[in-house]
Design a protein around this motif. Structure first.
Motif, PDB file in Angstrom:
ATOM      1  N   GLU A  10      84.559  68.251-101.660  1.00  8.00           N
ATOM      2  CA  GLU A  10      84.287  67.084-100.846  1.00  8.00           C
ATOM      3  C   GLU A  10      85.545  66.238-100.693  1.00  8.00           C
TER       4      GLU A  10
ATOM      5  N   GLU B 294      83.430  61.292 -99.358  1.00  9.22           N
ATOM      6  CA  GLU B 294      82.153  61.963 -99.620  1.00  9.22           C
ATOM      7  C   GLU B 294      81.787  61.878-101.101  1.00  9.22           C
ATOM      8  N   ARG B 295      82.788  62.010-101.961  1.00  6.00           N
ATOM      9  CA  ARG B 295      82.548  61.892-103.405  1.00  6.00           C
ATOM     10  C   ARG B 295      82.059  60.485-103.739  1.00  6.00           C
TER      11      ARG B 295
ATOM     12  N   SER C 295      80.523  58.413-101.928  1.00  9.34           N
ATOM     13  CA  SER C 295      79.181  58.113-101.405  1.00  9.34           C
ATOM     14  C   SER C 295      78.120  59.053-101.985  1.00  9.34           C
TER      15      SER C 295
ATOM     16  N   LYS D 146      77.904  62.423-102.091  1.00  7.05           N
ATOM     17  CA  LYS D 146      77.525  63.598-101.290  1.00  7.05           C
ATOM     18  C   LYS D 146      78.155  64.912-101.772  1.00  7.05           C
ATOM     19  N   THR D 147      78.685  64.925-102.988  1.00  7.48           N
ATOM     20  CA  THR D 147      79.398  66.104-103.482  1.00  7.48           C
ATOM     21  C   THR D 147      78.554  67.364-103.379  1.00  7.48           C
ATOM     22  N   GLU D 148      77.368  67.368-103.956  1.00 14.09           N
ATOM     23  CA  GLU D 148      76.533  68.582-103.954  1.00 14.09           C
ATOM     24  C   GLU D 148      76.142  68.994-102.541  1.00 14.09           C
ATOM     25  N   GLU D 149      75.837  68.041-101.696  1.00 11.71           N
ATOM     26  CA  GLU D 149      75.466  68.334-100.317  1.00 11.71           C
ATOM     27  C   GLU D 149      76.613  69.019 -99.580  1.00 11.71           C
ATOM     28  N   VAL D 150      77.835  68.544 -99.762  1.00 12.68           N
ATOM     29  CA  VAL D 150      79.003  69.099 -99.083  1.00 12.68           C
ATOM     30  C   VAL D 150      79.304  70.508 -99.589  1.00 12.68           C
TER      31      VAL D 150
END
Length: 144
Positions: A130, A134-135, A137, A139-143
């Motif tokens: 990410e 993104e980290r 916010s 969203k790491t796993e999603e990315v």
């Protein structure tokens, strides 16, 4: 079976050729048990040949930070897998978040680079991850 630790040093655009040679030799000489760890230095194109020559027969491995997907052609500023191998490079990284963010590399481009690296027998590192935003916010796993 025990797994060896793997250490990557991505020097990005921070070292001259002379600094890269000097520091890579320092790193190599500091490794006490080279059979218990793998160390990779990912270099800018200008340092690959000199560092690969300096590290010949030593334990630290030389890799490129990027590669282009074509073997040759009118692609100003790009470097092919063949050119990397010719310079003594055995490893290549593709998919780094900075390449995606700053240069707009998409998954199609990354896939083409990855296939080119494999086609030419370079050992490949496919970066997934990410961006800093993104980290932050969550969203790491999603990315990934």
């Amino acid at each position: 079976m025990d797994k060896k630790p793997i250490i990557f040093a991505n020097w990005k655009m921070y070292k001259t050729v002379e600094e890269s040679v000097r520091d890579s030799l320092k790193i190599d000489s500091s490794i006490r048990n080279p059979h218990q760890v793998e160390v990779f230095i990912l270099l800018s194109y200008t340092s690959i040949y000199a560092v690969s020559q300096a590290l010949r027969g030593k334990s630290v491995k030389v890799g490129a930070q990027n590669v282009f997907w074509e073997d040759s052609g009118s692609y100003t500023g790009e470097v092919s897998p063949l050119q990397l191998k010719d310079a003594g490079c055995e490893y290549a990284m593709v998919g780094h978040a900075e390449r995606r963010e700053i240069f707009g590399e998409d998954y199609g481009m990354i896939a083409r680079k990855f296939k080119a690296v494999m086609r030419h027998g370079l050992i490949h590192f496919l970066w997934v991850g990410e961006s800093e935003q993104e980290r932050a916010s969550g969203k790491t796993e999603e990315v990934i």
